[in-house]
Design a protein around this motif. Structure first.
Motif, PDB file in Angstrom:
ATOM      1  N   GLU A  38       0.850  -1.201   0.000  1.00 16.61           N
ATOM      2  CA  GLU A  38       0.000   0.000   0.000  1.00 16.61           C
ATOM      3  C   GLU A  38       0.879   1.242   0.000  1.00 16.61           C
ATOM      4  O   GLU A  38       1.768   1.388   0.830  1.00 16.61           O
ATOM      5  N   VAL A  39       0.601   2.153  -0.931  1.00 16.78           N
ATOM      6  CA  VAL A  39       1.377   3.387  -1.055  1.00 16.78           C
ATOM      7  C   VAL A  39       0.444   4.592  -0.947  1.00 16.78           C
ATOM      8  O   VAL A  39      -0.775   4.470  -0.998  1.00 16.78           O
ATOM      9  N   MET A  40       1.043   5.774  -0.824  1.00 17.51           N
ATOM     10  CA  MET A  40       0.250   6.995  -0.730  1.00 17.51           C
ATOM     11  C   MET A  40      -0.377   7.334  -2.074  1.00 17.51           C
ATOM     12  O   MET A  40       0.102   6.923  -3.121  1.00 17.51           O
ATOM     13  N   GLY A  41      -1.425   8.122  -2.018  1.00 18.56           N
ATOM     14  CA  GLY A  41      -2.168   8.505  -3.220  1.00 18.56           C
ATOM     15  C   GLY A  41      -3.650   8.489  -2.918  1.00 18.56           C
ATOM     16  O   GLY A  41      -4.374   7.615  -3.379  1.00 18.56           O
ATOM     17  N   ARG A  42      -4.090   9.462  -2.118  1.00 16.86           N
ATOM     18  CA  ARG A  42      -5.487   9.487  -1.690  1.00 16.86           C
ATOM     19  C   ARG A  42      -6.435   9.788  -2.835  1.00 16.86           C
ATOM     20  O   ARG A  42      -7.511   9.228  -2.942  1.00 16.86           O
ATOM     21  N   HIS A  43      -6.020  10.711  -3.685  1.00 19.91           N
ATOM     22  CA  HIS A  43      -6.890  11.113  -4.795  1.00 19.91           C
ATOM     23  C   HIS A  43      -6.310  10.788  -6.168  1.00 19.91           C
ATOM     24  O   HIS A  43      -6.993  10.947  -7.174  1.00 19.91           O
ATOM     25  N   ALA A  44      -5.047  10.392  -6.208  1.00 20.29           N
ATOM     26  CA  ALA A  44      -4.397  10.134  -7.495  1.00 20.29           C
ATOM     27  C   ALA A  44      -3.460   8.944  -7.372  1.00 20.29           C
ATOM     28  O   ALA A  44      -2.843   8.724  -6.331  1.00 20.29           O
ATOM     29  N   GLY A  45      -3.326   8.204  -8.467  1.00 19.75           N
ATOM     30  CA  GLY A  45      -2.536   6.975  -8.431  1.00 19.75           C
ATOM     31  C   GLY A  45      -1.172   7.080  -9.089  1.00 19.75           C
ATOM     32  O   GLY A  45      -0.610   6.063  -9.517  1.00 19.75           O
ATOM     33  N   PHE A  46      -0.620   8.288  -9.166  1.00 15.38           N
ATOM     34  CA  PHE A  46       0.664   8.461  -9.850  1.00 15.38           C
ATOM     35  C   PHE A  46       1.774   7.615  -9.224  1.00 15.38           C
ATOM     36  O   PHE A  46       2.541   6.961  -9.933  1.00 15.38           O
ATOM     37  N   ILE A  47       1.895   7.650  -7.902  1.00 18.51           N
ATOM     38  CA  ILE A  47       2.974   6.904  -7.247  1.00 18.51           C
ATOM     39  C   ILE A  47       2.822   5.414  -7.498  1.00 18.51           C
ATOM     40  O   ILE A  47       3.780   4.724  -7.872  1.00 18.51           O
ATOM     41  N   ALA A  48       1.615   4.905  -7.299  1.00 20.57           N
ATOM     42  CA  ALA A  48       1.371   3.474  -7.499  1.00 20.57           C
ATOM     43  C   ALA A  48       1.678   3.062  -8.930  1.00 20.57           C
ATOM     44  O   ALA A  48       2.348   2.040  -9.176  1.00 20.57           O
ATOM     45  N   LEU A  49       1.211   3.852  -9.894  1.00 20.23           N
ATOM     46  CA  LEU A  49       1.393   3.481 -11.297  1.00 20.23           C
ATOM     47  C   LEU A  49       2.864   3.514 -11.700  1.00 20.23           C
ATOM     48  O   LEU A  49       3.379   2.562 -12.294  1.00 20.23           O
ATOM     49  N   HIS A  50       3.562   4.602 -11.378  1.00 23.27           N
ATOM     50  CA  HIS A  50       4.949   4.727 -11.819  1.00 23.27           C
ATOM     51  C   HIS A  50       5.858   3.727 -11.096  1.00 23.27           C
ATOM     52  O   HIS A  50       6.749   3.140 -11.716  1.00 23.27           O
ATOM     53  N   ALA A  51       5.631   3.538  -9.804  1.00 19.49           N
ATOM     54  CA  ALA A  51       6.434   2.551  -9.077  1.00 19.49           C
ATOM     55  C   ALA A  51       6.117   1.151  -9.568  1.00 19.49           C
ATOM     56  O   ALA A  51       7.005   0.290  -9.671  1.00 19.49           O
ATOM     57  N   GLY A  52       4.860   0.900  -9.882  1.00 18.35           N
ATOM     58  CA  GLY A  52       4.465  -0.408 -10.398  1.00 18.35           C
ATOM     59  C   GLY A  52       5.084  -0.704 -11.748  1.00 18.35           C
ATOM     60  O   GLY A  52       5.563  -1.814 -12.006  1.00 18.35           O
ATOM     61  N   MET A  53       5.101   0.304 -12.606  1.00 17.37           N
ATOM     62  CA  MET A  53       5.687   0.124 -13.935  1.00 17.37           C
ATOM     63  C   MET A  53       7.191  -0.122 -13.821  1.00 17.37           C
ATOM     64  O   MET A  53       7.752  -1.004 -14.495  1.00 17.37           O
ATOM     65  N   ALA A  54       7.849   0.636 -12.959  1.00 16.65           N
ATOM     66  CA  ALA A  54       9.305   0.514 -12.820  1.00 16.65           C
ATOM     67  C   ALA A  54       9.720  -0.791 -12.161  1.00 16.65           C
ATOM     68  O   ALA A  54      10.806  -1.311 -12.436  1.00 16.65           O
ATOM     69  N   SER A  55       8.866  -1.327 -11.295  1.00 18.74           N
ATOM     70  CA  SER A  55       9.226  -2.544 -10.552  1.00 18.74           C
ATOM     71  C   SER A  55       8.711  -3.816 -11.209  1.00 18.74           C
ATOM     72  O   SER A  55       9.014  -4.916 -10.747  1.00 18.74           O
ATOM     73  N   GLY A  56       7.929  -3.675 -12.264  1.00 14.39           N
ATOM     74  CA  GLY A  56       7.375  -4.856 -12.904  1.00 14.39           C
ATOM     75  C   GLY A  56       6.268  -5.502 -12.106  1.00 14.39           C
ATOM     76  O   GLY A  56       6.107  -6.731 -12.114  1.00 14.39           O
ATOM     77  N   ALA A  57       5.478  -4.695 -11.406  1.00 16.75           N
ATOM     78  CA  ALA A  57       4.368  -5.220 -10.613  1.00 16.75           C
ATOM     79  C   ALA A  57       3.356  -5.916 -11.520  1.00 16.75           C
ATOM     80  O   ALA A  57       3.195  -5.557 -12.690  1.00 16.75           O
ATOM     81  N   GLU A  58       2.695  -6.904 -10.951  1.00 17.04           N
ATOM     82  CA  GLU A  58       1.679  -7.637 -11.716  1.00 17.04           C
ATOM     83  C   GLU A  58       0.380  -6.837 -11.846  1.00 17.04           C
ATOM     84  O   GLU A  58      -0.367  -7.008 -12.806  1.00 17.04           O
ATOM     85  N   ALA A  59       0.121  -5.968 -10.866  1.00 16.93           N
ATOM     86  CA  ALA A  59      -1.120  -5.184 -10.904  1.00 16.93           C
ATOM     87  C   ALA A  59      -0.979  -3.956 -10.014  1.00 16.93           C
ATOM     88  O   ALA A  59      -0.226  -3.967  -9.037  1.00 16.93           O
ATOM     89  N   VAL A  60      -1.711  -2.906 -10.375  1.00 11.38           N
ATOM     90  CA  VAL A  60      -1.829  -1.736  -9.506  1.00 11.38           C
ATOM     91  C   VAL A  60      -3.303  -1.389  -9.377  1.00 11.38           C
ATOM     92  O   VAL A  60      -4.086  -1.569 -10.317  1.00 11.38           O
ATOM     93  N   LEU A  61      -3.660  -0.904  -8.213  1.00 16.46           N
ATOM     94  CA  LEU A  61      -5.017  -0.432  -7.965  1.00 16.46           C
ATOM     95  C   LEU A  61      -4.937   1.061  -7.690  1.00 16.46           C
ATOM     96  O   LEU A  61      -4.231   1.493  -6.776  1.00 16.46           O
ATOM     97  N   VAL A  62      -5.647   1.852  -8.490  1.00 23.92           N
ATOM     98  CA  VAL A  62      -5.566   3.312  -8.401  1.00 23.92           C
ATOM     99  C   VAL A  62      -6.967   3.910  -8.346  1.00 23.92           C
ATOM    100  O   VAL A  62      -7.927   3.307  -8.842  1.00 23.92           O
ATOM    101  N   PRO A  63      -7.107   5.110  -7.758  1.00 22.46           N
ATOM    102  CA  PRO A  63      -8.440   5.732  -7.639  1.00 22.46           C
ATOM    103  C   PRO A  63      -9.076   6.055  -8.988  1.00 22.46           C
ATOM    104  O   PRO A  63     -10.302   6.133  -9.081  1.00 22.46           O
ATOM    105  N   GLU A  64      -8.252   6.236 -10.028  1.00 18.54           N
ATOM    106  CA  GLU A  64      -8.783   6.643 -11.332  1.00 18.54           C
ATOM    107  C   GLU A  64      -9.499   5.514 -12.068  1.00 18.54           C
ATOM    108  O   GLU A  64     -10.203   5.770 -13.053  1.00 18.54           O
TER     109      GLU A  64
END
Length: 320
Positions: free
Chosen positions: A168-194
């Motif tokens: 779980e990462v910060m991003g109350r109203h926006a998923g920028f951190i989750a998306l960019h960190a997920g893309m850079a780390s090769g995450a299988e999935a990200v869940l974002v408010p958008e």
């Protein structure tokens, strides 16, 4: 030509605030403009806490996270009486304009002061990267790299134990951190408010991956999309997989700013001081299509930027 400006940092701290303070102070002094640092944000304005800044007082801070001026949230500042009190204090210190470093709420405070006759300029500083008028905010790159380092370490354990690691990462109203960190780390999935969250679809994706011999997975959850604990509970209840949860919390706010954040802080600072010298006030400094711009507060409402949907879709394509 102004002779003295004030600067404060407000809201949540972000890496890059200290380089911005340094940049504003040294560039302004080089132009013959005195700089007064307001302590603890808008709260400090009401408490009348400030210090005169010079070349040496902002030395050795470019590489530090947080803010040497401290920061605080000030609920009282929503009232006009408090705002007028702040303007009176600034004028008593012979401050002719105020530079505010902070996020969306900090910019709203700056707008209030500008309506009462105190010229202001906002430098965007928030790790969430979700301010109107700019495509980039100071602290975002550092936060993403902090998350990336943590996720890479967590992946080692997830792989060793053949588990699903939910982060779980910060991003109350926006998923920028989750998306960019997920893309850079090769995450299988990200869940974002958008994007609508379907835990059933997430479980199907994880199950399909495991069927194809992928025995560990990373799922990054922005706090505004859903709590990480709810994601873990659902996976446990509806699959045979063994999920674990890591909530990164305030570790994302700290640390030395990356080269990008330190560089942009200096450029934002220069743009802010130049605007004051040119009489361009009541604006937010921003980065739009890799250009530094100053956008009037009155025009920022139509300039909101969302996550890159192509990156969102690509992450999930590559994470199969």
């Amino acid at each position: 030509m102004i002779t003295k400006l004030g600067i404060l940092t407000s809201g949540g701290d972000a890496p890059g605030m200290n380089p911005a303070i340094r940049g504003v102070t040294r560039y302004a002094l080089d132009k013959g403009i005195a700089v007064e640092g307001i302590l603890r944000g808008y709260e400090g304005l009401l408490r009348q806490e400030s210090i005169l800044l010079d070349q040496r007082s902002v030395g050795e801070i470019i590489h530090r996270g947080g803010t040497m001026l401290r920061t605080a949230r000030c609920e009282a500042f929503i009232h006009e009486d408090a705002q007028r009190q702040a303007v009176d204090f600034l004028r008593s210190k012979e401050i002719e304009a105020l530079i505010v470093v902070g996020g969306d709420g900090s910019m709203k405070g700056a707008q209030c002061l500008s309506r009462l006759g105190m010229p202001t300029i906002t430098i965007p500083g928030t790790i969430d990267n979700d301010m109107p008028g700019t495509e980039y905010t100071l602290g975002f790159d550092t936060a993403v790299n902090t998350v990336l380092q943590s996720v890479n370490k967590i992946r080692d354990t997830a792989y060793s134990h053949e588990r699903v690691a939910v982060v779980e990462v910060m991003g109350r109203h926006a998923g920028f951190i989750a998306l960019h960190a997920g893309m850079a780390s090769g995450a299988e999935a990200v869940l974002v408010p958008e994007h609508d969250v379907s835990l059933e679809e997430l479980c199907n994706r994880l199950y399909e991956s495991h069927q194809h011999r992928k025995l560990s997975s990373i799922v990054i959850v922005a706090e505004g999309a859903m709590s990480g604990s709810d994601v873990v509970s659902y996976i446990k209840e509806h699959t045979y997989l063994e999920p674990s949860l890591t909530v990164l919390g305030y570790v994302q706010r700290g640390g030395a700013p990356t080269a990008l954040d330190a560089i942009l802080a200096g450029l934002f600072a220069q743009k802010a001081v130049d605007c004051l010298c040119q009489g361009t006030v009541n604006v937010v400094i921003g980065l739009l299509q890799n250009r530094l711009v100053a956008t009037p507060y009155t025009e920022t409402d139509r300039m909101h930027f969302s996550i890159d949907d192509n990156m969102y879709n690509l992450l999930h394509q590559l994470g199969k």
